[in-house]
Design an enzyme around this catalytic site. Structure first.
Site, short mmCIF file in Angstrom:
data_model
loop_
_atom_site.label_atom_id
_atom_site.label_comp_id
_atom_site.label_asym_id
_atom_site.label_seq_id
_atom_site.Cartn_x
_atom_site.Cartn_y
_atom_site.Cartn_z
N ALA A 184 0.80 -1.23 0.00
CA ALA A 184 0.00 0.00 0.00
C ALA A 184 0.83 1.28 0.00
O ALA A 184 0.51 2.24 -0.69
CB ALA A 184 -0.92 -0.02 1.21
N ASN A 253 2.39 -9.87 -0.96
CA ASN A 253 3.53 -10.44 -1.65
C ASN A 253 4.21 -11.55 -0.85
O ASN A 253 5.34 -11.93 -1.12
CB ASN A 253 4.54 -9.33 -2.00
CG ASN A 253 5.33 -9.67 -3.25
OD1 ASN A 253 4.81 -10.33 -4.17
ND2 ASN A 253 6.59 -9.24 -3.30
N SER A 307 8.42 -0.28 -4.45
CA SER A 307 9.50 0.60 -4.07
C SER A 307 9.91 0.19 -2.65
O SER A 307 9.09 -0.39 -1.94
CB SER A 307 9.08 2.07 -4.11
OG SER A 307 8.26 2.41 -3.01
N TYR A 358 17.01 -10.92 0.07
CA TYR A 358 16.89 -11.96 1.10
C TYR A 358 15.82 -12.92 0.61
O TYR A 358 15.03 -12.58 -0.27
CB TYR A 358 16.49 -11.35 2.45
CG TYR A 358 15.45 -10.27 2.33
CD1 TYR A 358 14.11 -10.59 2.16
CD2 TYR A 358 15.83 -8.92 2.30
CE1 TYR A 358 13.16 -9.60 2.01
CE2 TYR A 358 14.87 -7.92 2.13
CZ TYR A 358 13.54 -8.27 1.99
OH TYR A 358 12.61 -7.29 1.82
N GLU A 381 11.96 -2.57 -8.15
CA GLU A 381 11.88 -1.69 -6.96
C GLU A 381 12.35 -0.31 -7.39
O GLU A 381 13.53 -0.09 -7.64
CB GLU A 381 12.79 -2.22 -5.85
CG GLU A 381 12.42 -3.59 -5.31
CD GLU A 381 11.42 -3.54 -4.16
OE1 GLU A 381 10.99 -2.44 -3.79
OE2 GLU A 381 11.07 -4.62 -3.65
ZN LIG Z 1 6.86 -3.75 -2.05
#
Ligand SMILES: [Zn+2]
Length: 418
Positions: A184, A253, A307, A358, A381
């Site tokens: 979000a 995600n 991001s 990671y 990203e």
């Molecule tokens: Zn994200």
């Protein structure tokens, strides 16, 4: 009564933000200089009260974390006890976000004055404005654009995709599927998706090559409930909004059913990386799943915008092993990074998400690649703005144009190869 008070004060937005207004919240940048310090940070990151904007990874990069007032003394004492280097990047996130909000509000109003479209790239827009823009395009460019409501969010918001073609009427073309806004607070990601839509639809002629043998399906806001919540209540919210256990929201995600929950995802419903009660527990991730599976065979490139951190990441996210076709993934991602580097000088790091960042299982990119059989699947990203997730309104256009440069370059490799 509340509405009336709001009208009188003309401050509804500010009042509601200050309810979760981050007053006195501090942002720290911490440099781990050795593996002991890195381990210490990893342990601190397990505490749900600390909001780690990025996880401790390499010893070269600082880790950024937001800490609420009641925890600051203990947090600083821990760092001092182990002589860990840190600096306070923002003394009061509440002030910063309130200024951001005022600026965004005035930019939104300015961009709407006399405008013929509902969105701009000088402000961050609300979900209803984004949906209105898609509908406007469907109306104005009926031969090349199709907008579909593909489902509803938990709170009942319409989730829409836009399918963009060159209008030649041929069916069964290969597809590039792009989504954004599963997290979000990453506002620049939906803005980036909107800019891709704007380019492909409203600036069609110079981009016609990108639509010759391909359709683009774009879902600009996967998680509209969370996105709206960051506008109305809590700017740094990351998850969906469906109640789960004692807290609300699941990390979309971490919710995809591929090695779900095995690594890098939390079982605590209050954690920002909560994997969900089951795989695909969220209506929003079910929608992405069904879109991806519906495109199996035609879907050649899945790109998901997030991001921040300037990364182009490919599978696997659940293991440090590389898929056998990693060179094909790497070639596409490298093309994006190179195009961006040569246009603006911005440097992106390219690699598999586990190796560059990671391990984190349950991501949409692994699912698109492994289960929906998209041969190219990449997480992008975008750069940090402000303290990370809050670029200024003036940064939107430079960020999204740069992102578009990278996306175009990646798409060109895909269309030439698949
Ligand atoms: Zn994200």
């Amino acid at each position: 009564m509340f509405i009336k008070t709001c009208l009188l004060l003309l401050l509804c937005g500010i009042v509601s933000l200050s309810a979760h207004g981050y007053e006195g919240y501090k942002i720290y940048d911490i440099n781990a200089r050795n593996s002991f310090e890195k381990q210490l940070l990893l342990r601190l990151a397990n505490n749900d009260d600390y909001d780690f904007f990025d996880m401790p990874r390499s010893l070269e990069a600082a880790t950024r974390v937001m800490v609420q007032p009641k925890d600051q003394e203990a947090f600083e004492q821990t760092l001092q006890r182990f002589s860990v280097d840190y600096m306070v990047l923002d003394e009061n996130m509440g002030n910063t976000l309130q200024q951001d909000q005022l600026e965004n509000k005035s930019q939104r109003l300015m961009s709407q004055r006399g405008a013929d479209r509902s969105i701009s790239f000088t402000a961050f827009h609300r979900h209803a404005e984004i949906n209105a823009y898609l509908d406007e395009l469907a109306k104005a460019y009926a031969s090349r654009v199709r907008v579909e409501t593909v489902g509803k969010s938990y709170e009942g918001r319409d989730i829409k995709t836009i399918t963009i073609s060159n209008g030649d009427g041929k069916s069964g073309k290969n597809v590039i599927f792009l989504d954004a806004g599963i997290h979000a607070r990453e506002w620049i990601a939906p803005a980036g998706a909107l800019y891709v839509i704007y380019q492909l639809v409203e600036n069609f002629i110079p981009n016609a090559d990108l639509l010759k043998n391909y359709e683009w399906v774009i879902l600009p806001v996967v998680n509209p409930d969370g996105y709206e919540y960051t506008h109305t209540d809590s700017r740094m919210w990351r998850k969906t909004r469906k109640p789960a256990g004692t807290c609300k929201g699941t990390d979309g995600n971490r919710n995809f059913d591929f090695h779900w929950g095995e690594v890098g995802a939390s079982s605590s419903s209050c954690a920002d990386t909560y994997k969900g009660q089951t795989a695909f527990s969220e209506p929003e991730t079910q929608i992405v799943r069904d879109l991806l599976l519906g495109l199996t065979g035609r879907g050649k490139f899945y790109l998901t915008l997030h991001s921040y951190g300037n990364y182009l990441l490919y599978p696997w996210g659940w293991t440090s092993d590389l898929p056998s076709s990693w060179r094909a993934l790497d070639e596409v991602a490298q093309a994006g990074a190179a195009a961006i580097k040569s246009s603006t000088g911005t440097k992106y790091t390219v690699g598999s998400s586990t190796n560059v960042l990671y391990a984190a299982a349950g991501g949409s990119d692994d699912y698109a690649f492994a289960t929906a059989k998209f041969p190219i699947s990449i997480t992008m990203e975008l750069p940090a703005g402000g303290t990370g997730f809050n670029p200024s309104t003036a940064q939107i256009l430079p960020f999204v144009t740069e992102t578009w440069t990278g996306i175009k370059a990646m798409a060109k490799v895909v269309l030439n190869k698949y």
